[in-house]
Write an enzyme that holds these catalytic residues in place. Structure first.
Site, PDB file in Angstrom:
ATOM      1  N   GLY A   1      -4.581   5.144  51.114  1.00 46.73           N
ATOM      2  CA  GLY A   1      -3.362   5.050  50.315  1.00 46.73           C
ATOM      3  C   GLY A   1      -2.669   6.367  50.055  1.00 46.73           C
ATOM      4  O   GLY A   1      -1.442   6.445  50.024  1.00 46.73           O
TER       5      GLY A   1
ATOM      6  N   MET B   1      -9.477   3.260  47.479  1.00 48.95           N
ATOM      7  CA  MET B   1     -10.279   3.394  48.689  1.00 48.95           C
ATOM      8  C   MET B   1     -11.776   3.131  48.509  1.00 48.95           C
ATOM      9  O   MET B   1     -12.522   3.142  49.487  1.00 48.95           O
ATOM     10  CB  MET B   1     -10.131   4.814  49.259  1.00 48.95           C
ATOM     11  CG  MET B   1      -8.758   5.147  49.757  1.00 48.95           C
ATOM     12  SD  MET B   1      -8.097   3.895  50.855  1.00 48.95           S
ATOM     13  CE  MET B   1      -9.349   3.860  52.127  1.00 48.95           C
TER      14      MET B   1
END
Lengths: 899, 110
Positions: free
Chosen positions: A434, A204
């Site tokens: 995620g 991320m």
């Protein structure tokens, strides 16, 4: 019947038990009934409701309890209901009251009931006495908790006292919020070390950097409800059908409900997500930045952008280019990177200059570069040009794990901002995450090497002062002078730096939790000591785990941890929804709550240390831990979690602490900027923009999306940040009222697009020109294929939990190399053949498939990373995005030969 | 003697039944609610025809519920408004392969 059921469910913490409370309300009764019916129906045995049949006759109701929870796996953060009977988890179903998934679930989520009970659960602390066994699955022997804790504390304290640059903690986007907060506090305030970074760096970080660059605040403006409302979906390198399955179900449901809704799937391989798309556009790896610029160029050159929106909400910038690629250890310190990441790395430009920079990205040029036809590019650009279309862009690892991932995040925002498609229901860019709490923990409570809780930064003096107040530290304790008292002023080592230093012999102590780095890091040949660098063998490594993993093979001490609902925890998902999973069962054997393990180590390490004349440990953790008892002050994890949550919540509710609120508002003009003419511009932190609610609200509401506002005694979430409208309808009414742009009379200014970007300094998002630059490696005669990796539906990350579930293992038993049939023919290999995949960095053996889950075009191959026997990351390079330090897992160049 | 043998036999049977009941009580509750996996011969069926293809056998239709009597009927909560009467699947539950993975070995869920 229902009455009987309810009378048999005594638990006060479950939603079912709410209905047996003396103040039985209609709502709680209906809720309890629904929950019970949902569980029973999902169990496929409605007869179990009356205890007259099915398997055992008491399932679902009799002696069982139902707990509110959140799925353990991906970033969807689905709410689930956990039914427990006889002290065991017996079923998991989607929670209809959690707005993130509305009762939907996926195969991994349903089989959570079995994840806790795989063989080989770690139940005793383990210690490695013979270093020669490192890197093997033997050599760990059982030890007592005191023995293991004493050893870890002794090693950590020794390294800390000697040279704190040589210790590190690797955290996780799967570490619950309270645990992450406590870990960051221990590391940053207790040890005065910023060498803590989460595995979210690997998934991320590019999104985070772009959020901060563009909006000066992290995380998306929109929410999952946008999936139910959009007219057009664009997936950018995202296989949502497998990596975010429940959100993909919402996307396809929207399409099924309205035949005019369209989905464009852009990527480098065809996936399950492509299957239901109206059009799949395959582009050459790395050329997505060119495609986004091509759309921007079309909007600008054809004057099809939203002029009013742009004028009101955008400022234009350019930045350092030709960044190169980060592979060598000293690369971060090069002049180029210092320039790119420093104050001079980005500068303001005029709109006309931005337009000139885009001119190169014609349909023709972009088509030649990307391989996408001019007609398709134009069709895509027209989507953004259509003022009546609500467009939702969705992306995740394909964009973030990219050598120019931050730039690609910028470029997606650019086209949404140019077209005015932002922060409205069904319309806006949405960065998927995620992991289940990459947002809630890694990003929100400060486990990144450069962060403090609530998006605050270690390098900012005002942020450190604010944190000191809330942590009860003397002013200046976290650092106020780079020479004399640096504290934690300088960001610590990011993930790849930590592991490069580990392999180089420059890290002596590493502790990891909630992750399996020995399977998930890129370039494992480098990091696992399989090449020339052997530092991993010398360092003292601690691993907190639930099952034996490859990381345990390199551990000196393994702490057996409680898993998922074996303790209470909190996750924050991609739509800013914070939700709680209740403790529902006990951990097996001697496995313990991670927070307990952390406190035990912290008490030992901080023994004898003082902060401002007071005991260090008590200053930091005295509210939750009794040193004499060597345990929490309260047996209830709920109560401990509440205390910690209230402390964290104060970061986002500054008025709960008047001293902190003065810093938040820059009272006394200490942190702002004074212009040459003497005008002072205060530095306001605007921390209410991230407001969190009291702990219990998250339980009763089945999660809430921040900022959460108290309206007439009720706490209401926000669905669309920065968007004007009523809070009750999900808009950011109170954020805009407090921080929105006002005229001289103090009246809010009404703006085009119905939004106010109040977190930015000038109420304007930054549209920064970010060009196409090629990948770190390109195919050549020696390494002619692109290798791409990612997740597939049935397995979570390195498979350490999902592969213990027989059904999930049977459904996807082996990692296969998906290849194009033409490539196979050229190489003389066929389905089922074993091949060696070799890169400049390492190699692995794998079986070939031309009928696998993905369908790559010629020249591209794909394999998932869940299988430790295949260990594809031995060959994946660790080049990373220079701005975010996130590795590019998607574009390693490889050769393929028959094994 | 015969009575004694019968009595002992009864006592033995009761003892065995008690023991079975006791161990049944101690045994962990079976886990339920997991979606059944599809057998190997179902590979590519969803990919070929989507949820409609699955409905042909597993759905509620003119031929009955399920339409193919040897198939497993879809649960009622998979239908619009949670009712078989609608004879239409809830759009949110039409990505069948999200939950019902195909097992290459052909085994059904436990």
């Amino acid at each position: 019947m229902v009455e009987k059921m309810l009378n048999e469910v005594p638990d006060s913490t479950s939603i079912v038990s709410e209905a047996v409370n003396s103040e039985l309300s209609r709502r709680s009764f209906v809720k309890a009934t629904a929950a019970t019916l949902a569980v029973a129906a999902a169990a496929g045995t409605l007869s179990s409701l009356v205890g007259c049949g099915g398997q055992g006759g008491v399932l679902g109701v009799g002696n069982s309890k139902v707990y509110t929870s959140v799925c353990r796996f991906c970033g969807c953060g689905c709410g689930v209901l956990c039914e427990v009977a006889g002290g065991r988890l017996v079923s998991v179903t989607g929670d209809p009251d959690n707005a993130s998934n509305k009762g939907l679930n996926c195969v991994k989520g349903y089989y959570l009931a079995k994840v806790l009970y795989g063989k080989d659960r770690l139940t005793k602390p383990l210690i490695r006495k013979d270093k020669a066994t490192k890197g093997t699955d033997s050599g760990l022997t059982e030890a007592s908790w005191d023995e293991a804790l004493d050893l870890v504390a002794e090693k950590l304290k020794a390294v800390w006292k000697e040279d704190k640059s040589r210790l590190a903690f690797w955290a996780s986007g799967q570490q619950p919020i309270v645990e992450g907060y406590l870990t960051a506090k221990f590391w940053k305030a207790g040890l005065l070390s910023n060498n803590i970074d989460p595995n979210a760096r690997l998934c991320m970080a590019s999104a985070v950097v772009a959020f901060m660059n563009v909006f000066q605040t992290d995380e998306p403006a929109g929410c999952y409800e946008d999936l139910d409302l959009a007219d057009v979906f664009i997936t950018w390198g995202a296989n949502m059908a497998e990596a975010h399955p429940v959100l993909y179900s919402r996307l396809t449901a929207r399409k099924l409900n309205d035949s005019n809704v369209k989905h464009y799937d852009l990527g480098t391989i065809k996936t399950r997500t492509s299957a239901s798309a109206n059009k799949t556009m395959l582009f050459k790896p790395g050329t997505d930045n060119a495609i986004a610029n091509c759309i921007a160029n079309y909007l600008v050159s054809e004057e099809k952008y939203d002029k009013k929106f742009v004028e009101a909400h955008c400022q234009f910038k350019a930045g350092t280019e030709d960044l190169g690629n980060a592979y060598e250890d000293g690369w971060d310190a090069t002049d180029k990177l210092q320039e790119a990441t420093g104050n001079d790395g980005v500068w303001g430009i005029e709109f006309s200059e931005y337009a000139d920079m885009l001119k190169k990205y014609t349909f023709k040029y972009t088509s030649e570069l990307s391989g996408v036809s001019e007609a398709d590019l134009k069709e895509l650009a027209e989507v953004f040009a259509d003022k009546n279309k609500k467009v939702m862009s969705l992306w995740t690892m394909g964009v973030n794990q990219h050598n120019r991932g931050t730039w690609m995040n910028h470029n997606i925002y650019n086209i949404h901002l140019l077209s005015g498609k932002f922060a409205q229901p069904g319309c806006g860019p949405f960065s998927l995450t995620g992991q289940p709490t990459a947002c809630g923990t890694a990003r929100e409570v400060g486990t990144f090497a450069h962060r403090l809780p609530a998006d605050l930064l270690v390098a900012n003096g005002q942020h450190r002062r604010y944190t000191e107040v809330l942590w009860g530290l003397p002013s200046g304790y976290l650092g106020d002078d780079e020479e004399k008292n640096p504290g934690i002023m300088k960001p610590g080592k990011h993930t790849i730096k930590i592991f490069r230093d580990l392999s180089n012999g420059d890290i002596d102590f590493l502790w990891s939790a909630h992750n399996n780095w020995a399977g998930s890091l890129p370039n494992l040949t480098r990091f696992l000591g399989k090449g020339e660098k052997k530092g991993i063998m010398d360092a003292f490594i601690v691993v907190s785990e639930v099952y034996p993993t490859l990381s345990c093979d390199y551990a000196d001490v393994v702490f057996p941890a409680a898993m998922w609902i074996e303790r209470e925890g909190q996750f924050g998902n991609a739509e800013r929804r914070t939700a709680i999973f209740e403790k529902a069962v006990d951990p097996p054997g001697d496995a313990k709550w991670d927070a307990w393990i952390l406190m035990q180590v912290a008490q030992r390490v901080l023994d004898g240390e003082v902060i401002g004349g007071n005991d260090s440990f008590d200053t930091l953790f005295g509210t939750i831990w009794d040193k004499d008892k060597k345990d929490f002050i309260n047996e209830s994890q709920r109560e401990i979690s509440k205390i910690v949550w209230e402390e964290y919540r104060t970061f986002t509710n500054p008025t709960m602490n008047p001293t902190a609120d003065d810093i938040n508002n820059d009272v006394g003009d200490k942190f702002g900027v004074t212009a040459d003419d003497g005008t002072y511009t205060p530095a306001k932190l605007k921390l209410f923009a991230k407001q969190m609610a009291p702990y219990d609200e998250y339980l009763s509401n089945h999660g809430l999306t921040w900022p959460v506002r108290e309206v007439d005694g009720k706490w209401l979430g926000t669905k669309w940040r920065f968007a004007a409208g009523k809070q009750e309808d999900g808009f950011d009414e109170y954020g805009i009222a407090q921080y929105g742009q006002k005229d001289d009379a103090g009246k809010l200014i009404s703006k085009p697009g119905n939004i106010d970007l109040y977190k930015t300094a000038k109420y304007k998002a930054s549209v920064t020109f970010r060009p196409y630059e090629p990948p770190a490696e390109n195919p050549d005669a020696e390494y002619p294929f692109w290798f791409c990796t990612g997740r597939l539906l049935e397995h979570w990350h390195t498979g350490s939990m999902t592969r213990v579930v027989p059904e999930l293992d049977r459904a996807l038993p082996e990692a296969l190399l998906d290849m194009n049939a033409a490539d196979c023919e050229k190489l003389g290999v066929k389905d089922g053949d074993m091949v060696t995949v070799k890169s400049r960095h390492g190699e692995f053996n794998i079986r070939v498939s031309t009928a696998g889950r993905t369908a790559p075009p010629a020249g591209v191959v794909f394999a998932p990373f869940f299988a430790k026997e295949t260990l594809i990351n031995l060959a994946v390079h660790d080049y990373y995005d220079p701005l975010s330090k996130e590795p590019d897992y998607k574009k390693t160049c490889v050769s393929i030969t028959k094994a | 003697m015969k009575k004694v043998i019968i009595a002992l036999l009864i006592i033995a049977i009761v003892a065995v039944l008690c023991a079975l009941a006791y161990f049944a009580f101690l045994a962990p509750a079976p886990q339920t609610g997991m979606p059944p996996l599809a057998p190997a011969d179902h590979a590519q069926r969803f990919e070929t025809g989507g949820a409609d293809y699955c409905y042909t056998c597993h759905g509620n239709g003119d031929a009955g519920n399920p339409q193919d009597k040897d198939s497993k009927a879809l649960p009622e909560n998979h239908y619009v408004d949670g009712s078989y009467d609608n004879k239409a699947l809830d759009p949110g539950r039409m990505m069948c392969n999200t939950c019902h993975a195909v097992t290459p070995g052909g085994e059904a869920a436990e």
